[in-house]
Design an enzyme around this catalytic site. Structure first.
Site, short mmCIF file in Angstrom:
data_model
loop_
_atom_site.label_atom_id
_atom_site.label_comp_id
_atom_site.label_asym_id
_atom_site.label_seq_id
_atom_site.Cartn_x
_atom_site.Cartn_y
_atom_site.Cartn_z
N ARG A 115 70.81 36.59 26.11
CA ARG A 115 70.09 36.10 27.29
C ARG A 115 70.91 36.39 28.53
NH1 ARG A 115 70.25 32.14 30.96
NH2 ARG A 115 68.25 31.47 31.86
N ARG A 174 45.08 47.09 37.92
CA ARG A 174 45.86 45.92 38.38
C ARG A 174 47.05 45.67 37.46
NH1 ARG A 174 42.86 40.28 39.15
NH2 ARG A 174 42.92 40.35 36.89
N LYS A 214 50.27 39.57 38.62
CA LYS A 214 49.65 38.66 37.64
C LYS A 214 50.70 38.33 36.58
CE LYS A 214 45.11 37.88 35.52
NZ LYS A 214 44.94 36.52 35.99
N TYR A 220 50.13 39.84 32.73
CA TYR A 220 48.96 39.73 31.85
C TYR A 220 47.68 40.09 32.57
CZ TYR A 220 47.42 35.29 33.99
OH TYR A 220 46.96 34.33 34.85
N LEU A 245 46.15 36.51 44.32
CA LEU A 245 45.90 37.54 43.33
C LEU A 245 44.60 38.23 43.73
CD1 LEU A 245 46.79 38.70 40.49
CD2 LEU A 245 44.86 37.38 39.63
N GLU A 282 43.94 30.53 47.71
CA GLU A 282 43.03 30.75 46.58
C GLU A 282 43.02 29.49 45.73
OE1 GLU A 282 44.43 33.87 43.93
OE2 GLU A 282 46.50 33.26 44.18
N HIS A 315 70.19 37.47 32.94
CA HIS A 315 69.14 37.66 33.94
C HIS A 315 68.85 39.13 34.18
CE1 HIS A 315 70.00 33.45 34.51
NE2 HIS A 315 68.96 33.33 35.31
N1 PDD Z 1 42.84 33.86 36.36
N2 PDD Z 1 43.70 33.95 41.37
C1 PDD Z 1 44.40 33.42 40.36
C2 PDD Z 1 45.62 32.62 40.69
C3 PDD Z 1 43.98 33.60 39.03
O1 PDD Z 1 44.71 33.08 38.03
C4 PDD Z 1 42.79 34.33 38.78
C5 PDD Z 1 42.28 34.58 37.39
C6 PDD Z 1 42.08 34.86 39.87
C7 PDD Z 1 40.81 35.66 39.68
O2 PDD Z 1 41.08 36.94 39.19
P1 PDD Z 1 39.96 37.73 38.33
O3 PDD Z 1 38.72 37.70 39.12
O4 PDD Z 1 40.51 39.12 38.22
O5 PDD Z 1 39.83 37.02 37.02
C8 PDD Z 1 42.58 34.67 41.14
C9 PDD Z 1 42.60 34.21 34.99
C10 PDD Z 1 41.16 34.21 34.60
C11 PDD Z 1 43.50 33.37 34.11
O6 PDD Z 1 44.64 33.17 34.48
O7 PDD Z 1 43.09 32.95 33.02
#
Ligand code: PDD
Length: 277
Positions: free
Chosen positions: A98, A49, A144, A30, A200, A176, A100
């Site tokens: 279903r 990304r 992501k 996403y 991320l 993070e 894997h």
């Molecule tokens: N989350 N690290 C993680 C684990 C995140 O989930 C996010 C963002 C970021 C920052 O990424 P960006 O600057 O590209 O938004 C870093 C989004 C906003 C979410 O999951 O809703």
């Protein structure tokens, strides 16, 4: 209105197959993309990304940039609200049973957009609280992925403790936040974990580094520990929906007496200018 597999439809009419691998396995990726004053912010960076995430899990990107732009432009036009947050999800699609292992399926694409209410400078500069926790996530945090079990548990813990974010550490180094990137300010240098499989690579992270550079800070993409944080000048988090947020209290302890400095203000100001470009 939402977008689902080629159609704009009412949200309560949108449905997918129970055989969708997003539902069965969390098999998808996403993006969250902000819209400021009706303009999609850093779309290409988000699409780049998205492409990386899709490549990592072997899903063929169903659309090209122009198609995404057309869909997103139409979607945001359904609302009169000028600042929005787009949520875009692609799953591997629905199989017949279903299992894997996966074959090439038709990906499911779902997009919605909601009003984005950014915190004001005044609200932000008061500072926010966070707690720390061990980073129990898998070792592909650079993807992501919609599989966010650890992240939702952290978010729930943050809610329980009435704090804004959970700051994660792995091997005593801050990686993070549960939903954000983390920065430490110390002696005019801004530290953040280097891009790797443990974080991320945030789009906002890049913009914070660009803004910090413009404010004369030295950029140090090196990791740091919790002890370093408690001896630092400031701690910030960043994400597309939060922008640059100062964290003045961690685990019930004030960082540098809870100060939010002119340095934060400079970086914040520069970031606001990027939004208007
Ligand atoms: N989350 N690290 C993680 C684990 C995140 O989930 C996010 C963002 C970021 C920052 O990424 P960006 O600057 O590209 O938004 C870093 C989004 C906003 C979410 O999951 O809703």
């Amino acid at each position: 209105m939402v977008y689902l597999n080629g159609d704009f439809i009412a949200k309560n009419k949108a449905s997918i197959s129970i055989m969708d691998r997003g539902f069965l396995f969390g098999d998808g990726v996403y993006e969250v993309i902000p819209v400021y004053n009706g303009k999609i912010f850093r779309l290409q960076a988000h699409l780049d990304r998205l492409q990386k995430s899709l490549d990592s899990i072997q899903i063929t990107n169903p659309y090209k940039t122009k198609k995404y732009l057309d869909i997103l432009t139409q979607l945001i036009s359904f609302s009169s609200v000028k600042d929005q947050s787009i949520y875009l999800q692609i799953t591997r699609g629905a199989d017949t049973q279903r299992k894997h292992i996966f074959d090439a399926l038709i990906p499911t694409i779902y997009i919605e957009s909601n009003p984005l209410i950014s915190k004001t400078k005044q609200e932000l500069s008061k500072g926010f609280s966070a707690i720390s926790a061990q980073d129990i996530r898998w070792s592909r945090c650079d993807i992501k992925s919609i599989s966010l079990l650890a992240n939702i548990l952290y978010a729930q813990d943050a809610k329980k403790h009435n704090v804004e974010e959970v700051i994660l550490h792995r091997n005593n180094q801050i990686t993070e936040g549960a939903t954000s990137n983390v920065f430490m300010l110390k002696d005019n240098a801004l530290f953040t974990h280097p891009t790797s499989n443990h974080i991320l690579s945030g789009i906002t992270r890049d913009l914070v580094l660009e803004s910090a550079h413009a404010c004369g800070l030295k950029i140090q993409e090196t990791s740091f520990s919790l002890d370093d944080v408690f001896a630092s000048d400031e701690l910030w988090i960043s994400s597309s929906t939060r922008e640059i947020m100062p964290i003045t209290m961690l685990d019930n302890k004030l960082i540098n007496q809870g100060k939010v400095s002119a340095t934060w203000q400079c970086v914040y100001k520069h970031y606001q200018q990027l939004k208007n470009d």
